[in-house]
Scaffold this motif. Sequence first.
Motif, PDB file in Angstrom:
ATOM      1  N   ILE A  19       0.834  -1.204   0.000  1.00 58.00           N
ATOM      2  CA  ILE A  19       0.000   0.000   0.000  1.00 58.00           C
ATOM      3  C   ILE A  19       0.868   1.253   0.000  1.00 58.00           C
ATOM      4  N   ALA A  20       1.936   1.239   0.835  1.00 52.45           N
ATOM      5  CA  ALA A  20       2.732   2.456   1.020  1.00 52.45           C
ATOM      6  C   ALA A  20       3.616   2.766  -0.180  1.00 52.45           C
ATOM      7  N   ASN A  21       4.174   1.752  -0.842  1.00 55.05           N
ATOM      8  CA  ASN A  21       5.131   2.009  -1.919  1.00 55.05           C
ATOM      9  C   ASN A  21       4.518   2.773  -3.100  1.00 55.05           C
ATOM     10  N   PRO A  22       3.346   2.389  -3.586  1.00 49.24           N
ATOM     11  CA  PRO A  22       2.767   3.173  -4.689  1.00 49.24           C
ATOM     12  C   PRO A  22       2.391   4.593  -4.265  1.00 49.24           C
ATOM     13  N   ILE A  23       1.907   4.748  -3.028  1.00 46.31           N
ATOM     14  CA  ILE A  23       1.448   6.064  -2.581  1.00 46.31           C
ATOM     15  C   ILE A  23       2.608   6.995  -2.280  1.00 46.31           C
ATOM     16  N   LEU A  24       3.615   6.481  -1.554  1.00 38.73           N
ATOM     17  CA  LEU A  24       4.704   7.338  -1.074  1.00 38.73           C
ATOM     18  C   LEU A  24       5.854   7.455  -2.062  1.00 38.73           C
ATOM     19  N   PHE A  25       6.129   6.400  -2.807  1.00 39.84           N
ATOM     20  CA  PHE A  25       7.321   6.398  -3.648  1.00 39.84           C
ATOM     21  C   PHE A  25       7.024   6.196  -5.134  1.00 39.84           C
ATOM     22  N   GLY A  26       5.766   6.023  -5.475  1.00 39.82           N
ATOM     23  CA  GLY A  26       5.406   5.837  -6.871  1.00 39.82           C
ATOM     24  C   GLY A  26       5.867   4.521  -7.449  1.00 39.82           C
ATOM     25  N   GLY A  27       6.165   3.547  -6.613  1.00 38.07           N
ATOM     26  CA  GLY A  27       6.615   2.240  -7.084  1.00 38.07           C
ATOM     27  C   GLY A  27       5.472   1.265  -7.202  1.00 38.07           C
ATOM     28  N   SER A  28       5.817   0.042  -7.511  1.00 35.10           N
ATOM     29  CA  SER A  28       4.797  -0.992  -7.665  1.00 35.10           C
ATOM     30  C   SER A  28       4.497  -1.657  -6.330  1.00 35.10           C
ATOM     31  N   ALA A  29       3.320  -2.254  -6.250  1.00 30.53           N
ATOM     32  CA  ALA A  29       2.935  -2.970  -5.034  1.00 30.53           C
ATOM     33  C   ALA A  29       3.830  -4.187  -4.817  1.00 30.53           C
TER      34      ALA A  29
END
Length: 420
Positions: free
Chosen positions: A92-102
């Motif tokens: 959840i955090a990676n796409p929201i905070l860093f624009g990465g993939s789940a």
Amino acid sequence: MVGILLRLPASRTISGWLAGALAFLAADLLTGSSLQKAVLLNAANLASIAAAFLVLRRLPPSILLLKDQTSVPFLLLGSLAGGMAAGFGGMIANPILFGGSAKDGWEFWCVTELANFVTVLPLILAAPPPSVHALPFRRPTLSEFAPFSALCLSSLAGVFIGGPGAILFVVPALLWCGLTYSVFVTALLTSVSGYWVMSAWVMVYLPSINQGPDSFSLVSFRLGVSLLLLSPVMQAVSSATRRSAFAGLETVANLDPLTHIANRRAFLARAEELLTGATGVALVLMMDIDHFKRINDNFGHAAGDAVLIEFVHRVKRCLRACDLFGRLGGEEFALVIPDCSMRQGSMIAERIRQAISNEAMLVAEARYLPITVSIGMAASHGDRITIHELLQRADQALYAAKDAGRNRIELFNPQPTRHY
């Protein structure tokens, strides 16, 4: 936090969990994180903590406190549960905070938390409890200091030689630490070494552009180092378990199973050491419970055993910490009193005689019998004499005490005595 929850049951309350959550949140906010980022990251933290705690909380203390051979596999299982729970937070955090993939977020968070668990949790679980009666500092011997020196030298070698393989230079030294030191000390050294490897060496050998949540190299590196550094801890747990088992076997081999004082073999060995190290007079006492056979014949062997146990209990209350007390067989006991004057030894012997005879002993239900003891004494006077010779002299004095009517103390007399 997992370690605290496992070791301190009083912390397993709503207020305890709330305090932990607020502490995590405050740490992120004070270091410049936004509220959204702090909430997302620490939600993953708390999910990880809860998962690891639920897996480990029901383990018996011997496993939980790293005192059993199976401790490390269970520790790894709990760490894996915590890492996987953190991974779901990373999805959840990676796409929201860093624009990465789940997917990358799950891998990065899972491995990062797994690495943290296996590096830090053994240190907390194996930490010795605070003790008011802590042992005073003792200068380590050369053999005890050698593994730590090897660890320092191997770390320096890694710095000067360099190369990706340098991260493995510390492993033999850490395994040596696991063979030599306690689980806690090994976990401490492993934790420091692990974080040094995963920080300093990552900066050198992994390009900075490959150190984010999307870096497969970083994920693989952390996972490999974390699992590798479990080996010294496992070695320490195994060594501690073996030492504990050997100590237990040695205790059983040296103690009389009924009275839990030194048996004949252990008494003779330790007595010889005391006589060798004695700087003054050393006294040896032979003690025999009077008419003990009648107790066994009239009340049974269970009653006789009860008398022997109570006899030992009363005698021990009369002794100094440095005195050696042992059971030679049946109702026959021996005592070595090192560095003691004849007057002091006579006072101790009389105190023992009175402790036995002044109060009747329970031999059966509501049945008390007066018990007495005969005591023979012999002294070394600082001359070179073996424990066997002193026991023979004390035994002669013991027979003299019996001949004189029992319930008395006799000092060895070189004149011949009558035996029966």
